[in-house]
Every structure is written in structure tokens, then in C-alpha cells.
Design a protein around this motif. Structure first.
Motif, short mmCIF file in Angstrom:
data_model
loop_
_atom_site.label_atom_id
_atom_site.label_comp_id
_atom_site.label_asym_id
_atom_site.label_seq_id
_atom_site.Cartn_x
_atom_site.Cartn_y
_atom_site.Cartn_z
N PHE A 86 0.85 -1.19 0.00
CA PHE A 86 0.00 0.00 0.00
C PHE A 86 0.88 1.24 0.00
O PHE A 86 1.84 1.32 0.78
N ILE A 87 0.55 2.20 -0.85
CA ILE A 87 1.24 3.49 -0.84
C ILE A 87 0.17 4.58 -0.71
O ILE A 87 -1.02 4.31 -0.82
N PRO A 88 0.58 5.83 -0.45
CA PRO A 88 -0.42 6.89 -0.31
C PRO A 88 -1.39 6.94 -1.49
O PRO A 88 -1.02 6.72 -2.63
N ALA A 89 -2.66 7.24 -1.17
CA ALA A 89 -3.76 7.29 -2.14
C ALA A 89 -4.04 5.92 -2.74
O ALA A 89 -4.42 5.80 -3.91
N PHE A 90 -3.89 4.86 -1.91
CA PHE A 90 -4.20 3.52 -2.41
C PHE A 90 -5.71 3.39 -2.63
O PHE A 90 -6.52 4.08 -2.02
N ALA A 91 -6.08 2.47 -3.53
CA ALA A 91 -7.48 2.31 -3.93
C ALA A 91 -8.21 1.38 -2.95
O ALA A 91 -7.89 0.20 -2.86
N ASP A 92 -9.18 1.92 -2.26
CA ASP A 92 -9.93 1.18 -1.23
C ASP A 92 -10.58 -0.09 -1.76
O ASP A 92 -10.68 -1.09 -1.04
N TRP A 93 -11.05 -0.07 -2.99
CA TRP A 93 -11.87 -1.17 -3.54
C TRP A 93 -11.06 -2.31 -4.15
O TRP A 93 -11.62 -3.30 -4.57
N GLU A 94 -9.74 -2.20 -4.16
CA GLU A 94 -8.95 -3.16 -4.93
C GLU A 94 -8.37 -4.32 -4.13
O GLU A 94 -7.82 -5.24 -4.73
N PHE A 95 -8.47 -4.31 -2.81
CA PHE A 95 -7.81 -5.37 -2.06
C PHE A 95 -8.74 -6.22 -1.19
O PHE A 95 -8.39 -7.34 -0.82
N GLY A 96 -9.92 -5.73 -0.84
CA GLY A 96 -10.79 -6.44 0.10
C GLY A 96 -11.26 -7.80 -0.37
O GLY A 96 -11.37 -8.73 0.44
N LEU A 97 -11.53 -7.94 -1.66
CA LEU A 97 -11.98 -9.24 -2.17
C LEU A 97 -10.85 -10.27 -2.19
O LEU A 97 -11.11 -11.47 -2.29
N LEU A 98 -9.62 -9.80 -2.07
CA LEU A 98 -8.47 -10.70 -1.94
C LEU A 98 -8.11 -10.94 -0.48
O LEU A 98 -8.00 -12.08 -0.03
N SER A 99 -7.96 -9.88 0.29
CA SER A 99 -7.48 -10.04 1.67
C SER A 99 -8.50 -10.75 2.56
O SER A 99 -8.12 -11.61 3.37
N GLY A 100 -9.78 -10.43 2.41
CA GLY A 100 -10.81 -11.06 3.24
C GLY A 100 -10.90 -12.56 3.03
O GLY A 100 -10.72 -13.33 3.98
N PRO A 101 -11.15 -13.03 1.81
CA PRO A 101 -11.19 -14.47 1.57
C PRO A 101 -9.86 -15.18 1.88
O PRO A 101 -9.86 -16.30 2.36
N ALA A 102 -8.73 -14.51 1.59
CA ALA A 102 -7.44 -15.13 1.86
C ALA A 102 -7.34 -15.53 3.33
O ALA A 102 -6.95 -16.66 3.67
N ALA A 103 -7.71 -14.59 4.21
CA ALA A 103 -7.61 -14.86 5.65
C ALA A 103 -8.76 -15.69 6.17
O ALA A 103 -8.55 -16.68 6.88
N ASP A 104 -9.98 -15.33 5.80
CA ASP A 104 -11.15 -15.95 6.40
C ASP A 104 -11.50 -17.30 5.78
O ASP A 104 -11.81 -18.25 6.50
N TRP A 105 -11.44 -17.41 4.46
CA TRP A 105 -11.85 -18.64 3.79
C TRP A 105 -10.71 -19.65 3.66
O TRP A 105 -10.95 -20.85 3.64
N PHE A 106 -9.47 -19.15 3.53
CA PHE A 106 -8.35 -20.05 3.24
C PHE A 106 -7.30 -20.10 4.35
O PHE A 106 -6.32 -20.83 4.23
N GLY A 107 -7.48 -19.33 5.40
CA GLY A 107 -6.57 -19.39 6.54
C GLY A 107 -5.17 -18.88 6.27
O GLY A 107 -4.22 -19.24 6.98
#
Length: 196
Positions: free
Chosen positions: A11-32
Motif C-alpha cells: 500500500f502506498i499513499p492514495a491507495f485504492a480502497d476497492w482493490e484489495f478487500g476481495l483478496l485479503s478477506g477471503p485469503a484470511a477468512d476462507w483459506f486461513g
């Protein structure tokens, strides 16, 4: 039991809010999987939407020797002269057989690092990436498509495709789970399939 795989999110300044949640959430929650936020100097950064994010680590390769993958998240800063050089980190992950991905402006970091050389890839449009990096290595393998492209250990996507970026990234990182990724694709596509 082996340690779960670890993904570093750049992440760098002015990062895009919508671009990482569909990856980070399932990565941690669905796949451990483990996720870690990488920022310039490990310092806080603010998103395009004005939300603050605390970095856990810097971009230094030695600090991130345990990463199995790195995902470079888009930002309005990547096209500018102020964009940080994350090439050493990306090369370190790639050289040990790790996965490297970039979405939206984050694809410029991969192009600057030479990671698109000989690799099929995409970005925010052929004209867009060539405007910023007209002579980048691998430009002849560009695919002008609206979804993510995976080629070996490199995954790229336009900023409008966080869903396919998440699926292709995780599918490349976790081979052998094709059924689960088919379910993810169907889940993400369902929203648009019913839109009128």
C-alpha cells in the motif's frame, strides 16, 4: 502442520480502497492465509477514500523474507515520480518462486521491475500503460481484457477487476482448490448477472 502461506499487500499513499478487500478477506477468512500490510517505511498511509491504514512492515526484502506472495495495490501515486521503487521486494519474492501480483496502477510497479518480460499480463488499458511506460519489457505480451490475467507466478488486473484479481491470485497461490475458486467466481459474478 505447516505454517499458512503469507501474502504481503503493498500500500502506498492514495491507495485504492476497492482493490484489495476481495483478496485479503477471503485469503484470511476462507483459506486461513496470513496477510500483512507493507507501506513506505512501515508508516501509516491514507486511501483515496480518506481511510487510514497502519503498515506492519516496510518494503525492504530482508523484512519480508517469509512472504509467499505479494500483491501491489493500485494508487493514484504509482504513475507519478513520487512512486516508491518496490522492485527489490518484487524480485526477492519472484526469485524464491513466490507469486507477484499487481492491480490497476500497481501493475506499473511490476512493469518497472521487468516482471512482465515474456509474460502475458494486463493493466488499465494498452494506451494507459504505454503512456506511462512506453518501452517497458514485455509490452508485446499485453492482453487488452477487462479481467485479471495469470501467467505462471505473475497476476495482473485492471482496477475495475478486483474480483477476478482475487480469484486468479488465490488460484495461483493455492493450486488444487479449483472447486473453491469456481464457487468464488460464481459468487462475485452473481452481483452483475442479476443487475438490470
Amino acid at each position: 502442520m505447516s505454517e499458512p502461506k503469507k501474502i504481503g499487500f503493498v500500500f502506498i499513499p492514495a491507495f485504492a480502497d476497492w482493490e484489495f478487500g476481495l483478496l485479503s478477506g477471503p485469503a484470511a477468512d476462507w483459506f486461513g492465509l496470513k496477510t500483512v500490510a507493507l507501506t513506505p517505511g512501515g508508516q501509516p498511509v491514507t486511501s483515496i477514500g480518506g481511510f487510514g491504514l497502519n503498515g506492519a512492515r516496510s518494503f525492504h526484502p530482508a523484512e519480508n523474507a517469509d512472504l509467499d506472495a505479494v500483491a501491489v495495490i493500485g494508487s493514484d501515486t504509482w504513475p507519478s515520480a513520487d512512486a516508491p521503487d518496490v522492485s527489490p521486494l518484487l524480485h526477492a519474492v519472484a526469485e524464491r518462486g513466490g507469486l507477484v501480483g499487481g492491480i490497476c496502477g500497481g501493475t506499473l510497479a511490476l512493469a518497472r521491475a521487468g516482471l512482465f518480460d515474456g509474460v502475458e499480463h494486463t493493466s488499465n488499458g494498452r494506451d494507459w500503460i504505454l503512456k506511462h511506460l512506453p518501452d517497458y519489457a514485455g509490452r508485446e505480451r499485453y492482453r487488452d481484457v477487462p479481467h485479471a490475467v495469470a501467467d505462471g507466478h505473475i497476476v495482473s488486473a485492471p482496477g475495475s477487476a478486483p474480483g477476478t484479481f482475487a480469484v486468479e491470485f488465490l488460484a495461483a497461490l493455492l493450486p488444487g482448490k479449483a472447486g473453491q475458486f469456481a464457487e468464488m467466481r460464481a459468487l462475485f459474478a452473481g452481483e452483475y448477472g442479476k443487475a438490470s
